[in-house]
Design an enzyme around this catalytic site. Structure first.
Site, mmCIF file in Angstrom:
data_model
loop_
_atom_site.group_PDB
_atom_site.id
_atom_site.type_symbol
_atom_site.label_atom_id
_atom_site.label_comp_id
_atom_site.label_asym_id
_atom_site.label_seq_id
_atom_site.Cartn_x
_atom_site.Cartn_y
_atom_site.Cartn_z
ATOM 1 N N GLY A 45 -4.285 -10.098 -7.642
ATOM 2 C CA GLY A 45 -5.571 -9.997 -6.871
ATOM 3 C C GLY A 45 -5.425 -10.616 -5.838
ATOM 4 O O GLY A 45 -4.848 -11.493 -5.407
ATOM 5 N N ASP B 49 -3.836 -9.102 -20.555
ATOM 6 C CA ASP B 49 -4.660 -7.835 -20.646
ATOM 7 C C ASP B 49 -6.200 -8.672 -21.434
ATOM 8 O O ASP B 49 -6.002 -8.930 -22.544
ATOM 9 C CB ASP B 49 -4.333 -7.140 -21.751
ATOM 10 C CG ASP B 49 -5.079 -5.714 -21.934
ATOM 11 O OD1 ASP B 49 -6.282 -5.898 -21.442
ATOM 12 O OD2 ASP B 49 -4.840 -4.804 -22.669
ATOM 13 N N THR C 194 -19.521 -13.487 -9.026
ATOM 14 C CA THR C 194 -19.788 -12.455 -7.854
ATOM 15 C C THR C 194 -21.169 -12.656 -7.431
ATOM 16 O O THR C 194 -22.080 -13.134 -8.308
ATOM 17 C CB THR C 194 -19.647 -11.166 -8.501
ATOM 18 O OG1 THR C 194 -19.952 -10.180 -7.262
ATOM 19 C CG2 THR C 194 -20.353 -11.021 -9.621
ATOM 20 N N TYR D 208 -22.043 -4.164 -14.129
ATOM 21 C CA TYR D 208 -21.147 -4.957 -13.716
ATOM 22 C C TYR D 208 -21.837 -6.304 -13.425
ATOM 23 O O TYR D 208 -21.222 -7.297 -13.866
ATOM 24 C CB TYR D 208 -20.647 -4.658 -12.271
ATOM 25 C CG TYR D 208 -19.745 -5.580 -11.429
ATOM 26 C CD1 TYR D 208 -18.519 -6.034 -12.119
ATOM 27 C CD2 TYR D 208 -20.373 -6.199 -10.111
ATOM 28 C CE1 TYR D 208 -17.789 -6.849 -11.497
ATOM 29 C CE2 TYR D 208 -19.390 -7.180 -9.564
ATOM 30 C CZ TYR D 208 -18.164 -7.178 -10.247
ATOM 31 O OH TYR D 208 -17.424 -8.470 -9.671
ATOM 32 N N LYS E 234 -20.981 -10.042 -15.429
ATOM 33 C CA LYS E 234 -20.323 -11.211 -14.742
ATOM 34 C C LYS E 234 -21.322 -12.237 -14.995
ATOM 35 O O LYS E 234 -20.878 -13.581 -15.015
ATOM 36 C CB LYS E 234 -20.216 -10.863 -13.363
ATOM 37 C CG LYS E 234 -19.095 -9.916 -13.145
ATOM 38 C CD LYS E 234 -17.685 -10.353 -13.177
ATOM 39 C CE LYS E 234 -17.436 -11.601 -12.402
ATOM 40 N NZ LYS E 234 -15.724 -11.746 -12.721
#
Length: 289
Positions: A11, A36, A101, A125, A129
């Site tokens: 990333g 994973d 985030t 989302y 997080k």
């Protein structure tokens, strides 16, 4: 020299971490297919096989709309797996650095958010997080959660690349003008987070982005201005404004204002993060070098 294991090494952030930290530290960088986060048993076996002082989790399910529709997967990757990583790191007396985030906030505040502000996510989302943050911090006071937003860097295309590449080919480009946050240079963040390799640096929750807020439109306009200064053959000289409400394809709700205040990080670094304008200018200059 620290022994650092990085999860999510392909990333924008993970790749920057691996490249910069390997210059002075012993780095193990992992990404798919060996990694994973949705397979918890395999993840536990993998992490237990690693030798590290610092475990860095830069992997996540970050497609905001997909997280809204594939909720179980998002919960496993962004929350349950983080709790597992935090526990495994604590068991070997290692520090976890976990990337989170700005989407943990609802965007109703008119000024930049500080770490003590209440987190109220609008979508799944952001909720996953936030749950991951809480699991990480509950496992050990040494663990670090770093919230970032609008990440850009040389290892994977981002909004900055998209807006400039479009302006090279088209006479008109546009971006949202009523959504505000704080851009984050992946390469700058590698420098900031290295401060936490020192065990004496306090753990906890930190906002880790470049200084200053902007809209997507302002972000893109500055990128175009910087590209023009390099002599790049930009066709579109102005980023036209569009409203967030016009993005009918969005599935998940987006918070309006999630700029992050970096005073706590500044206290650790001894200096504030450089401005997002300077970081973008440096990135664009190297992009067209």
């Amino acid at each position: 020299m620290s022994r650092i294991a990085i999860l999510g090494a392909r990333g924008r952030m993970g790749a920057a971490f691996a490249r910069q930290w390997a210059q002075q530290h012993d780095v193990t960088a992992l990404a798919r297919p060996e990694l994973d986060l949705s397979d918890l048993a395999a993840l536990e076996r993998l992490v237990k096989s690693l030798d590290y002082d610092i475990l860095v989790n830069a992997a996540a399910s970050t497609n905001v709309d997909r997280c809204e529709t594939e909720r179980d997967e998002a919960t496993t990757v962004n929350a349950t797996a983080v709790g597992l990583l935090a526990r495994l790191a604590a068991e070997r007396d290692a520090r976890l650095i976990h990337i989170s985030t700005d989407y943990v906030f609802d965007g109703e505040k008119d000024t930049p958010y500080v770490e003590s502000d209440e987190a109220r996510p609008l979508g799944h989302y952001g909720q996953t997080k936030l749950d991951g943050e809480r699991l990480a911090l509950a496992a050990s006071p040494r663990h670090v959660v770093a919230r970032v937003s609008w990440v850009f860097g040389p290892d994977k295309p981002s909004f900055v690349d998209m807006i400039v590449d479009r302006a090279l080919k088209n006479p008109r480009v546009e971006a949202i003008a009523d959504k505000i946050s704080s851009p984050t240079s992946a390469e700058d963040s590698a420098e900031w987070l290295a401060a936490f390799f020192d065990p004496a640096t306090p753990g906890g929750l930190y906002h880790a982005c470049n200084s200053g807020p902007c809209t997507w439109q302002e972000y893109g306009q500055h990128a175009l201005d910087c590209a023009l200064q390099t002599g790049a053959p930009i066709q579109a000289r102005t980023v036209e404004p569009i409203p967030l409400a016009s993005m009918s394809a969005f599935v998940a709700p987006r918070p309006r204002q999630t700029a992050l205040h970096t005073g706590k990080l500044t206290s650790v670094l001894g200096r504030p993060p450089r401005s997002w304008q300077d970081a973008v200018a440096d990135f664009i200059q190297r992009k067209f070098r």
